[in-house]
Design a protein around this motif. Sequence first.
Motif, PDB file in Angstrom:
ATOM      1  N   UNK A  63       6.525 -33.395 -30.859  1.00 50.65           N
ATOM      2  CA  UNK A  63       7.944 -33.263 -30.582  1.00 50.65           C
ATOM      3  C   UNK A  63       8.103 -32.397 -29.366  1.00 50.65           C
ATOM      4  N   UNK A  64       8.910 -32.735 -28.450  1.00 56.50           N
ATOM      5  CA  UNK A  64       9.028 -32.191 -27.281  1.00 56.50           C
ATOM      6  C   UNK A  64      10.642 -32.071 -26.822  1.00 56.50           C
ATOM      7  N   UNK A  65      11.067 -30.902 -26.317  1.00 54.06           N
ATOM      8  CA  UNK A  65      12.498 -30.831 -25.910  1.00 54.06           C
ATOM      9  C   UNK A  65      13.002 -32.013 -25.179  1.00 54.06           C
ATOM     10  N   UNK A  66      14.207 -32.246 -25.307  1.00 54.72           N
ATOM     11  CA  UNK A  66      14.904 -33.430 -24.250  1.00 54.72           C
ATOM     12  C   UNK A  66      14.648 -33.334 -22.913  1.00 54.72           C
ATOM     13  N   UNK A  67      14.844 -31.979 -22.535  1.00 52.23           N
ATOM     14  CA  UNK A  67      14.679 -31.737 -21.208  1.00 52.23           C
ATOM     15  C   UNK A  67      13.086 -31.855 -20.505  1.00 52.23           C
ATOM     16  N   UNK A  68      12.086 -31.797 -21.401  1.00 51.14           N
ATOM     17  CA  UNK A  68      10.858 -31.659 -21.067  1.00 51.14           C
ATOM     18  C   UNK A  68      10.078 -32.870 -21.169  1.00 51.14           C
ATOM     19  N   UNK A 119      -4.111 -25.032 -44.384  1.00 49.19           N
ATOM     20  CA  UNK A 119      -4.899 -25.149 -43.462  1.00 49.19           C
ATOM     21  C   UNK A 119      -4.601 -26.249 -42.348  1.00 49.19           C
ATOM     22  N   UNK A 120      -3.514 -26.676 -42.081  1.00 46.53           N
ATOM     23  CA  UNK A 120      -2.820 -27.629 -40.995  1.00 46.53           C
ATOM     24  C   UNK A 120      -2.573 -26.861 -39.884  1.00 46.53           C
ATOM     25  N   UNK A 121      -2.688 -27.144 -38.490  1.00 46.96           N
ATOM     26  CA  UNK A 121      -2.415 -26.619 -37.417  1.00 46.96           C
ATOM     27  C   UNK A 121      -1.016 -26.708 -36.977  1.00 46.96           C
ATOM     28  N   UNK A 122      -0.384 -25.844 -36.357  1.00 39.55           N
ATOM     29  CA  UNK A 122       0.778 -25.971 -35.734  1.00 39.55           C
ATOM     30  C   UNK A 122       0.767 -25.384 -34.349  1.00 39.55           C
ATOM     31  N   UNK A 123       0.967 -26.383 -33.467  1.00 42.81           N
ATOM     32  CA  UNK A 123       0.634 -25.766 -31.999  1.00 42.81           C
ATOM     33  C   UNK A 123       2.127 -25.724 -31.229  1.00 42.81           C
ATOM     34  N   UNK A 124       2.165 -24.788 -30.304  1.00 37.77           N
ATOM     35  CA  UNK A 124       3.397 -24.836 -29.458  1.00 37.77           C
ATOM     36  C   UNK A 124       3.061 -25.025 -28.145  1.00 37.77           C
ATOM     37  N   UNK A 125       4.177 -25.564 -27.341  1.00 38.40           N
ATOM     38  CA  UNK A 125       3.833 -25.467 -25.794  1.00 38.40           C
ATOM     39  C   UNK A 125       4.967 -24.662 -25.413  1.00 38.40           C
ATOM     40  N   UNK A 126       4.661 -23.548 -24.657  1.00 33.60           N
ATOM     41  CA  UNK A 126       5.714 -22.512 -24.279  1.00 33.60           C
ATOM     42  C   UNK A 126       5.610 -22.463 -22.631  1.00 33.60           C
ATOM     43  N   UNK A 134       3.366 -19.294 -34.216  1.00 31.37           N
ATOM     44  CA  UNK A 134       4.069 -17.975 -35.052  1.00 31.37           C
ATOM     45  C   UNK A 134       5.326 -18.146 -35.664  1.00 31.37           C
ATOM     46  N   UNK A 135       5.460 -17.430 -36.926  1.00 29.33           N
ATOM     47  CA  UNK A 135       6.584 -17.401 -37.642  1.00 29.33           C
ATOM     48  C   UNK A 135       7.822 -17.132 -36.700  1.00 29.33           C
ATOM     49  N   UNK A 136       7.703 -16.409 -35.694  1.00 32.37           N
ATOM     50  CA  UNK A 136       8.857 -16.166 -34.748  1.00 32.37           C
ATOM     51  C   UNK A 136       9.496 -17.286 -33.983  1.00 32.37           C
ATOM     52  N   UNK A 137       8.418 -18.455 -33.942  1.00 32.10           N
ATOM     53  CA  UNK A 137       8.700 -19.768 -33.156  1.00 32.10           C
ATOM     54  C   UNK A 137       9.594 -20.611 -34.249  1.00 32.10           C
ATOM     55  N   UNK A 138       9.841 -20.341 -35.461  1.00 34.69           N
ATOM     56  CA  UNK A 138      10.188 -21.115 -36.385  1.00 34.69           C
ATOM     57  C   UNK A 138      11.896 -21.866 -35.832  1.00 34.69           C
ATOM     58  N   UNK A 139      12.725 -20.849 -35.467  1.00 34.32           N
ATOM     59  CA  UNK A 139      14.021 -21.164 -35.046  1.00 34.32           C
ATOM     60  C   UNK A 139      13.929 -22.221 -33.980  1.00 34.32           C
ATOM     61  N   UNK A 140      12.901 -22.028 -32.981  1.00 34.82           N
ATOM     62  CA  UNK A 140      12.836 -22.768 -31.734  1.00 34.82           C
ATOM     63  C   UNK A 140      12.337 -24.123 -32.367  1.00 34.82           C
ATOM     64  N   UNK A 141      11.284 -24.375 -33.400  1.00 35.23           N
ATOM     65  CA  UNK A 141      10.854 -25.478 -33.875  1.00 35.23           C
ATOM     66  C   UNK A 141      11.997 -26.462 -34.522  1.00 35.23           C
ATOM     67  N   UNK A 142      12.902 -25.534 -35.142  1.00 36.03           N
ATOM     68  CA  UNK A 142      14.140 -26.053 -35.971  1.00 36.03           C
ATOM     69  C   UNK A 142      14.821 -26.717 -34.988  1.00 36.03           C
ATOM     70  N   UNK A 143      15.103 -26.030 -34.055  1.00 38.80           N
ATOM     71  CA  UNK A 143      16.131 -26.735 -32.901  1.00 38.80           C
ATOM     72  C   UNK A 143      15.573 -28.024 -32.380  1.00 38.80           C
ATOM     73  N   UNK A 144      14.210 -27.859 -31.887  1.00 34.82           N
ATOM     74  CA  UNK A 144      13.537 -29.012 -31.310  1.00 34.82           C
ATOM     75  C   UNK A 144      13.852 -30.302 -32.460  1.00 34.82           C
TER      76      UNK A 144
END
Length: 172
Positions: A87-92, A51-58, A8-18
Amino acid sequence: MITIREAREADIPALLAIYNHVILNTTAVYTYEAQTLEARAAWYADKLASGYPVYVAEEGGQVIGFSSYGPFRAWPAYKYTIENSVYVTEEQRGKGVGKLLIRPLIDSARAKGYHAVIAGIDSSNTASIRLHASFGFAEVAHFREVGYKFGRWLDLTFMELLLETPADPVER
């Protein structure tokens, strides 16, 4: 518990950080400069518009990884081929999050009639190579010393997954 969902648009800051952590600390992305929030928002908007997907793991309300795909090359005859990114966070990393993020990409690509999924992986990233191989990706190319980052030359491995599609696909 880890859940996979559409970004979702609200995820963009987290996507940026990763993504910026990956840029600044790994050879998974062959660029040097961190992105801005505006650039990542434009990337996200372009994915949706194309039309390209973006998925997040939460997990626990926190985005811990993301995946997407986009065009492999700009020429029209490549329209049935896409390139994926995970892409996955370093800790995960190393905990199976990447596996959870690749499956929906493959399912989406198949549903949309794509024929080939390409993964461009830094050749020293054996974890990503093993991850893709576990889904049936096969190494199809190894380019020597095509990137330079962190004071060393980098090799690039291309892996490919062919999807079951008609011999004569429907025109896009």
